[in-house]
Design a protein around this motif. Structure first.
Motif, PDB file in Angstrom:
ATOM      1  N   MET A  61     -42.055  13.922  86.355  1.00 44.43           N
ATOM      2  CA  MET A  61     -42.317  12.577  86.992  1.00 44.43           C
ATOM      3  C   MET A  61     -44.178  12.261  86.966  1.00 44.43           C
ATOM      4  O   MET A  61     -44.487  11.188  86.620  1.00 44.43           O
ATOM      5  CB  MET A  61     -42.074  12.339  88.603  1.00 44.43           C
ATOM      6  CG  MET A  61     -42.301  11.092  89.036  1.00 44.43           C
ATOM      7  SD  MET A  61     -42.171  11.163  90.920  1.00 44.43           S
ATOM      8  CE  MET A  61     -43.419  12.208  91.404  1.00 44.43           C
ATOM      9  N   GLU A  75     -37.378  11.948  92.112  1.00 42.87           N
ATOM     10  CA  GLU A  75     -38.023  11.362  91.154  1.00 42.87           C
ATOM     11  C   GLU A  75     -37.548  10.465  90.062  1.00 42.87           C
ATOM     12  O   GLU A  75     -38.059   9.693  89.590  1.00 42.87           O
ATOM     13  CB  GLU A  75     -38.250  12.767  90.246  1.00 42.87           C
ATOM     14  CG  GLU A  75     -39.298  13.842  90.981  1.00 42.87           C
ATOM     15  CD  GLU A  75     -38.382  14.860  91.753  1.00 42.87           C
ATOM     16  OE1 GLU A  75     -38.664  15.688  92.403  1.00 42.87           O
ATOM     17  OE2 GLU A  75     -37.354  14.599  91.920  1.00 42.87           O
ATOM     18  N   VAL A  76     -36.102  10.579  90.126  1.00 45.56           N
ATOM     19  CA  VAL A  76     -35.622   9.528  89.473  1.00 45.56           C
ATOM     20  C   VAL A  76     -35.555   8.181  90.110  1.00 45.56           C
ATOM     21  O   VAL A  76     -35.837   7.300  89.600  1.00 45.56           O
ATOM     22  CB  VAL A  76     -33.942   9.918  89.114  1.00 45.56           C
ATOM     23  CG1 VAL A  76     -33.143   8.864  88.466  1.00 45.56           C
ATOM     24  CG2 VAL A  76     -33.860  11.044  88.244  1.00 45.56           C
ATOM     25  N   ARG A 119     -37.525   9.050  83.222  1.00 49.86           N
ATOM     26  CA  ARG A 119     -36.344   9.269  83.741  1.00 49.86           C
ATOM     27  C   ARG A 119     -35.318   9.844  83.453  1.00 49.86           C
ATOM     28  O   ARG A 119     -34.648  10.574  83.773  1.00 49.86           O
ATOM     29  CB  ARG A 119     -36.081   7.789  84.298  1.00 49.86           C
ATOM     30  CG  ARG A 119     -34.810   7.577  85.239  1.00 49.86           C
ATOM     31  CD  ARG A 119     -33.924   6.348  84.991  1.00 49.86           C
ATOM     32  NE  ARG A 119     -33.727   5.841  83.484  1.00 49.86           N
ATOM     33  CZ  ARG A 119     -33.520   4.395  82.990  1.00 49.86           C
ATOM     34  NH1 ARG A 119     -33.641   3.810  83.906  1.00 49.86           N
ATOM     35  NH2 ARG A 119     -33.224   4.489  81.892  1.00 49.86           N
ATOM     36  N   LEU A 178     -39.144   6.629  89.696  1.00 49.40           N
ATOM     37  CA  LEU A 178     -39.191   5.993  88.412  1.00 49.40           C
ATOM     38  C   LEU A 178     -38.196   4.799  88.145  1.00 49.40           C
ATOM     39  O   LEU A 178     -38.902   3.618  87.338  1.00 49.40           O
ATOM     40  CB  LEU A 178     -38.920   6.972  87.278  1.00 49.40           C
ATOM     41  CG  LEU A 178     -39.880   8.045  87.145  1.00 49.40           C
ATOM     42  CD1 LEU A 178     -39.409   9.259  86.325  1.00 49.40           C
ATOM     43  CD2 LEU A 178     -41.313   7.778  86.884  1.00 49.40           C
ATOM     44  N   GLU A 179     -37.156   4.672  88.556  1.00 51.95           N
ATOM     45  CA  GLU A 179     -36.293   3.520  88.508  1.00 51.95           C
ATOM     46  C   GLU A 179     -36.722   2.347  89.389  1.00 51.95           C
ATOM     47  O   GLU A 179     -37.096   1.318  88.688  1.00 51.95           O
ATOM     48  CB  GLU A 179     -34.951   3.744  88.980  1.00 51.95           C
ATOM     49  CG  GLU A 179     -34.096   4.748  88.110  1.00 51.95           C
ATOM     50  CD  GLU A 179     -32.770   4.954  88.514  1.00 51.95           C
ATOM     51  OE1 GLU A 179     -32.370   4.785  89.694  1.00 51.95           O
ATOM     52  OE2 GLU A 179     -32.054   5.283  87.429  1.00 51.95           O
ATOM     53  N   GLU A 228     -38.635   4.926  81.271  1.00 49.91           N
ATOM     54  CA  GLU A 228     -37.232   5.082  80.972  1.00 49.91           C
ATOM     55  C   GLU A 228     -37.094   6.640  80.230  1.00 49.91           C
ATOM     56  O   GLU A 228     -36.178   7.270  80.709  1.00 49.91           O
ATOM     57  CB  GLU A 228     -36.759   3.853  79.868  1.00 49.91           C
ATOM     58  CG  GLU A 228     -36.686   2.520  80.553  1.00 49.91           C
ATOM     59  CD  GLU A 228     -36.311   1.534  79.843  1.00 49.91           C
ATOM     60  OE1 GLU A 228     -36.510   1.856  78.424  1.00 49.91           O
ATOM     61  OE2 GLU A 228     -35.698   0.578  80.037  1.00 49.91           O
TER      62      GLU A 228
END
Length: 255
Positions: free
Chosen positions: A148, A196-197, A175, A200-201, A172
């Motif tokens: 990340m 972390e996902v 992620r 980023l989203e 993207e």
């Protein structure tokens, strides 16, 4: 000269919840990085190993073991890390963690990319040269966070250059790499719970919202608005203009 650090710390107080970083000039004339923590200050070199040491004459303990592994492989031997060596490597990795977190605060994204990639290489090296799953996971559990931070630094550089589309692709990709890591691990369910996902989203949505729109995108959005307001004549005009704009774009691409 007093060795009491209070003379240094009182003018730079620690603030809970804040990452306070600064650059100073060392006695050797070189720039140093300082990170304020609750009980004092961590001082790091800007390049090389953060504490300035050269284990076994190498740039880092990781590079020392990498060199030994290459020699072993050249001789047809396996190179296996001991638990003690893994512990030493982990302590060294923490130094790089402190530095890349500090560099991120200073928007030194190139330095963040360098140090995060270095720790990602560390995780892969331990994975390859340790047979103990619990030791490997002690390193790999931090891969999502480091990925990340690596992604944030790369995308931030692109955003600084005004390359919104490239930055969005970088986010993207970061992620998706984290999701793939979880899916291939022993804990695939963590992919849907990863902070972390999620970060980023959310950041991807923010960047998308701030991205300058092309003339075509503006017209398409205006057409959708016109249809929603039942302004069909205006919508038809925009539809024809969009078709013409796309046709002109295709013609230009063929030249």
């Amino acid at each position: 000269m007093s060795l009491d650090l209070n003379t240094v710390l009182k003018d730079w107080p620690h603030e809970p919840g804040m990452i306070k970083v600064r650059k100073v000039t060392g006695l050797d004339g070189r720039e140093k990085l300082q990170l304020r923590i609750d009980l004092g200050v961590l001082q790091m070199e800007m390049t090389g190993r953060p504490d300035g040491l050269r284990p076994h004459g190498c740039d880092s303990l990781l590079s020392y073991h990498q060199n030994r592994a290459q020699l072993a492989e050249a001789s047809g031997d396996n190179y296996e890390l001991t638990p003690e060596e893994c512990s030493e490597l982990q302590q060294e990795g923490i130094q790089y963690y402190h530095r890349y977190v500090s560099l991120f605060q200073l928007s030194d994204y190139a330095g963040v990319i360098r140090d995060t990639q270095r720790n990602l290489d560390l995780f892969s090296f331990v994975d390859e040269h340790s047979q103990r799953e619990e030791i490997v996971w002690n390193f790999q559990q931090f891969r999502p966070y480091v990925l990340m931070m690596n992604t944030r630094a790369k995308a931030s550089l692109l955003l600084h250059e005004g390359k919104f589309a490239d930055a969005m692709r970088e986010i993207e990709q970061g992620r998706d790499t984290i999701i793939e890591f979880f899916q291939q691990s022993n804990f695939p369910e963590l992919a849907t719970k990863s902070s972390e996902v999620a970060f980023l989203e959310e950041w991807l949505e923010e960047v998308s919202a701030k991205r300058p729109r092309s003339k075509l995108e503006i017209m398409e959005r205006e057409m959708e608005t016109a249809i929603g307001k039942e302004l069909y004549e205006r919508a038809a005009e925009l539809r024809d203009a969009i078709k013409q704009l796309k046709a002109n774009g295709q013609t230009a691409e063929k030249r």
